[in-house]
Design a protein around this motif. Structure first.
Motif, PDB file in Angstrom:
ATOM      1  N   ASN A   1       0.802  -1.236   0.000  1.00  0.00           N
ATOM      2  CA  ASN A   1       0.000   0.000   0.000  1.00  0.00           C
ATOM      3  C   ASN A   1       0.828   1.276   0.000  1.00  0.00           C
ATOM      4  O   ASN A   1       0.285   2.365   0.100  1.00  0.00           O
ATOM      5  N   ASP A   2       2.137   1.156  -0.116  1.00  0.00           N
ATOM      6  CA  ASP A   2       3.019   2.330  -0.165  1.00  0.00           C
ATOM      7  C   ASP A   2       4.289   1.965  -0.933  1.00  0.00           C
ATOM      8  O   ASP A   2       5.384   1.992  -0.378  1.00  0.00           O
ATOM      9  N   GLN A   3       4.125   1.586  -2.200  1.00  0.00           N
ATOM     10  CA  GLN A   3       5.247   1.098  -2.998  1.00  0.00           C
ATOM     11  C   GLN A   3       5.489   1.983  -4.211  1.00  0.00           C
ATOM     12  O   GLN A   3       4.600   2.701  -4.669  1.00  0.00           O
ATOM     13  N   VAL A   4       6.713   1.894  -4.726  1.00  0.00           N
ATOM     14  CA  VAL A   4       7.069   2.548  -5.979  1.00  0.00           C
ATOM     15  C   VAL A   4       7.858   1.562  -6.830  1.00  0.00           C
ATOM     16  O   VAL A   4       8.547   0.675  -6.311  1.00  0.00           O
ATOM     17  N   ILE A   5       7.717   1.715  -8.134  1.00  0.00           N
ATOM     18  CA  ILE A   5       8.554   0.988  -9.094  1.00  0.00           C
ATOM     19  C   ILE A   5       9.353   2.049  -9.830  1.00  0.00           C
ATOM     20  O   ILE A   5       8.790   3.003 -10.372  1.00  0.00           O
ATOM     21  N   THR A   6      10.646   1.893  -9.832  1.00  0.00           N
ATOM     22  CA  THR A   6      11.508   2.822 -10.542  1.00  0.00           C
ATOM     23  C   THR A   6      12.680   2.044 -11.119  1.00  0.00           C
ATOM     24  O   THR A   6      13.002   0.956 -10.645  1.00  0.00           O
ATOM     25  N   GLY A   7      13.291   2.584 -12.154  1.00  0.00           N
ATOM     26  CA  GLY A   7      14.378   1.847 -12.771  1.00  0.00           C
ATOM     27  C   GLY A   7      15.240   2.698 -13.672  1.00  0.00           C
ATOM     28  O   GLY A   7      15.013   3.903 -13.838  1.00  0.00           O
ATOM     29  N   ILE A   8      16.229   2.037 -14.234  1.00  0.00           N
ATOM     30  CA  ILE A   8      17.133   2.695 -15.171  1.00  0.00           C
ATOM     31  C   ILE A   8      17.374   1.738 -16.333  1.00  0.00           C
ATOM     32  O   ILE A   8      17.448   0.521 -16.147  1.00  0.00           O
ATOM     33  N   TRP A   9      17.435   2.294 -17.527  1.00  0.00           N
ATOM     34  CA  TRP A   9      17.598   1.503 -18.743  1.00  0.00           C
ATOM     35  C   TRP A   9      18.721   2.070 -19.594  1.00  0.00           C
ATOM     36  O   TRP A   9      18.863   3.285 -19.725  1.00  0.00           O
ATOM     37  N   LEU A  10      19.490   1.184 -20.173  1.00  0.00           N
ATOM     38  CA  LEU A  10      20.532   1.518 -21.137  1.00  0.00           C
ATOM     39  C   LEU A  10      20.085   0.912 -22.451  1.00  0.00           C
ATOM     40  O   LEU A  10      19.810  -0.296 -22.517  1.00  0.00           O
ATOM     41  N   GLY A  11      19.956   1.736 -23.484  1.00  0.00           N
ATOM     42  CA  GLY A  11      19.462   1.215 -24.750  1.00  0.00           C
ATOM     43  C   GLY A  11      20.163   1.812 -25.949  1.00  0.00           C
ATOM     44  O   GLY A  11      20.782   2.876 -25.869  1.00  0.00           O
ATOM     45  N   ARG A  12      20.053   1.110 -27.053  1.00  0.00           N
ATOM     46  CA  ARG A  12      20.655   1.585 -28.307  1.00  0.00           C
ATOM     47  C   ARG A  12      19.903   2.781 -28.848  1.00  0.00           C
ATOM     48  O   ARG A  12      18.685   2.820 -28.819  1.00  0.00           O
ATOM     49  N   GLY A  13      20.659   3.728 -29.346  1.00  0.00           N
ATOM     50  CA  GLY A  13      20.079   4.900 -29.978  1.00  0.00           C
ATOM     51  C   GLY A  13      19.988   6.078 -29.030  1.00  0.00           C
ATOM     52  O   GLY A  13      20.157   5.949 -27.826  1.00  0.00           O
ATOM     53  N   ASP A  14      19.718   7.233 -29.608  1.00  0.00           N
ATOM     54  CA  ASP A  14      19.660   8.447 -28.805  1.00  0.00           C
ATOM     55  C   ASP A  14      18.229   8.855 -28.467  1.00  0.00           C
ATOM     56  O   ASP A  14      18.016   9.818 -27.751  1.00  0.00           O
ATOM     57  N   LYS A  15      17.259   8.098 -28.955  1.00  0.00           N
ATOM     58  CA  LYS A  15      15.856   8.351 -28.626  1.00  0.00           C
ATOM     59  C   LYS A  15      15.353   7.215 -27.744  1.00  0.00           C
ATOM     60  O   LYS A  15      16.006   6.185 -27.606  1.00  0.00           O
ATOM     61  N   LEU A  16      14.167   7.406 -27.163  1.00  0.00           N
ATOM     62  CA  LEU A  16      13.609   6.378 -26.288  1.00  0.00           C
ATOM     63  C   LEU A  16      13.376   5.099 -27.099  1.00  0.00           C
ATOM     64  O   LEU A  16      12.469   5.020 -27.919  1.00  0.00           O
ATOM     65  N   PHE A  17      14.211   4.110 -26.883  1.00  0.00           N
ATOM     66  CA  PHE A  17      14.242   2.883 -27.681  1.00  0.00           C
ATOM     67  C   PHE A  17      12.991   2.042 -27.532  1.00  0.00           C
ATOM     68  O   PHE A  17      12.703   1.211 -28.385  1.00  0.00           O
ATOM     69  N   PHE A  18      12.215   2.239 -26.483  1.00  0.00           N
ATOM     70  CA  PHE A  18      10.959   1.504 -26.324  1.00  0.00           C
ATOM     71  C   PHE A  18      10.004   1.789 -27.480  1.00  0.00           C
ATOM     72  O   PHE A  18       9.142   0.985 -27.790  1.00  0.00           O
ATOM     73  N   ASN A  19      10.157   2.947 -28.106  1.00  0.00           N
ATOM     74  CA  ASN A  19       9.261   3.343 -29.202  1.00  0.00           C
ATOM     75  C   ASN A  19       9.653   2.750 -30.552  1.00  0.00           C
ATOM     76  O   ASN A  19       8.979   3.004 -31.543  1.00  0.00           O
ATOM     77  N   GLU A  20      10.710   1.968 -30.596  1.00  0.00           N
ATOM     78  CA  GLU A  20      11.189   1.390 -31.851  1.00  0.00           C
ATOM     79  C   GLU A  20      10.330   0.225 -32.343  1.00  0.00           C
ATOM     80  O   GLU A  20      10.399  -0.149 -33.497  1.00  0.00           O
ATOM     81  N   ASP A  21       9.551  -0.368 -31.481  1.00  0.00           N
ATOM     82  CA  ASP A  21       8.728  -1.523 -31.838  1.00  0.00           C
ATOM     83  C   ASP A  21       7.410  -1.433 -31.079  1.00  0.00           C
ATOM     84  O   ASP A  21       7.404  -1.149 -29.883  1.00  0.00           O
ATOM     85  N   ASP A  22       6.309  -1.666 -31.758  1.00  0.00           N
ATOM     86  CA  ASP A  22       4.992  -1.567 -31.110  1.00  0.00           C
ATOM     87  C   ASP A  22       4.874  -2.490 -29.903  1.00  0.00           C
ATOM     88  O   ASP A  22       4.193  -2.162 -28.935  1.00  0.00           O
ATOM     89  N   ASN A  23       5.529  -3.654 -29.936  1.00  0.00           N
ATOM     90  CA  ASN A  23       5.461  -4.593 -28.815  1.00  0.00           C
ATOM     91  C   ASN A  23       6.143  -4.047 -27.561  1.00  0.00           C
ATOM     92  O   ASN A  23       5.845  -4.473 -26.450  1.00  0.00           O
ATOM     93  N   TRP A  24       7.070  -3.115 -27.732  1.00  0.00           N
ATOM     94  CA  TRP A  24       7.837  -2.596 -26.606  1.00  0.00           C
ATOM     95  C   TRP A  24       7.135  -1.433 -25.909  1.00  0.00           C
ATOM     96  O   TRP A  24       7.530  -1.051 -24.812  1.00  0.00           O
ATOM     97  N   THR A  25       6.119  -0.868 -26.549  1.00  0.00           N
ATOM     98  CA  THR A  25       5.432   0.287 -25.962  1.00  0.00           C
ATOM     99  C   THR A  25       4.306  -0.114 -25.019  1.00  0.00           C
ATOM    100  O   THR A  25       3.785   0.725 -24.296  1.00  0.00           O
ATOM    101  N   THR A  26       3.933  -1.388 -25.013  1.00  0.00           N
ATOM    102  CA  THR A  26       2.788  -1.862 -24.229  1.00  0.00           C
ATOM    103  C   THR A  26       2.844  -1.401 -22.781  1.00  0.00           C
ATOM    104  O   THR A  26       1.859  -0.904 -22.243  1.00  0.00           O
ATOM    105  N   ASP A  27       3.984  -1.546 -22.145  1.00  0.00           N
ATOM    106  CA  ASP A  27       4.101  -1.213 -20.725  1.00  0.00           C
ATOM    107  C   ASP A  27       4.708   0.164 -20.486  1.00  0.00           C
ATOM    108  O   ASP A  27       4.367   0.821 -19.500  1.00  0.00           O
ATOM    109  N   ILE A  28       5.606   0.597 -21.343  1.00  0.00           N
ATOM    110  CA  ILE A  28       6.348   1.827 -21.057  1.00  0.00           C
ATOM    111  C   ILE A  28       5.439   3.048 -21.026  1.00  0.00           C
ATOM    112  O   ILE A  28       5.772   4.050 -20.389  1.00  0.00           O
ATOM    113  N   VAL A  29       4.273   2.979 -21.640  1.00  0.00           N
ATOM    114  CA  VAL A  29       3.339   4.109 -21.587  1.00  0.00           C
ATOM    115  C   VAL A  29       2.834   4.355 -20.163  1.00  0.00           C
ATOM    116  O   VAL A  29       2.320   5.427 -19.864  1.00  0.00           O
TER     117      VAL A  29
END
Length: 141
Positions: free
Chosen positions: A73-101
């Motif tokens: 009842n008092d939690q957070v999820i936070t993280g750090i990602w290293l990815g290829r490219g200079d833009k948000l790499f999650f947007n490179e494939d429709d399957n990768w955007t499911t959760d990152i939104v």
């Protein structure tokens, strides 16, 4: 401290992140937008594990660490990602955007010492708490 990528590149003092290699790799922080809905610890951890399963095809493009902090009842999820490219790499494939939104993302400028220190602290697993909430579980992608 250095992290060696499978490509042979090192991430650390002389890394190519956001600097020497013209944005070949970028570092992003992520914070879950709906932390007020995180009420049961095993469900919170399952949320992260489910995201990782849906990102299976991204393995050659990114490395991520997601942490769960806090009590039920008092939690957070936070993280750090290293990815290829200079833009948000999650947007490179429709399957990768499911959760990152469902996450707020922020690109770290690795030329700034405070951002490099934050990245290195994440990689080293140097967090016992986040915003006063105790460490619960880490998930490595």
């Amino acid at each position: 401290s250095l992290l060696l990528l499978s490509s042979g590149q090192q991430v650390g003092e002389s890394s190519g992140i956001n600097a020497e290699y013209g944005g070949e790799w970028s570092v992003w922080t992520t914070t879950y937008k709906y932390n007020n809905e995180l009420t049961v610890t095993h469900k919170t951890n399952n949320l992260v594990k489910g995201m990782f399963q849906r990102l299976e095809t991204m393995k050659k493009h990114a490395f991520g660490l997601m942490y769960v902090f806090g009590e039920p009842n008092d939690q957070v999820i936070t993280g750090i990602w290293l990815g290829r490219g200079d833009k948000l790499f999650f947007n490179e494939d429709d399957n990768w955007t499911t959760d990152i939104v469902h996450y707020d993302t922020e690109r770290l400028d690795m030329a700034k010492p405070e951002n490099r220190a934050l990245f290195e602290k994440w990689i080293a697993g140097g967090f016992d708490d986040w915003q006063g909430k105790p460490f619960e579980k880490d998930h490595i992608y």
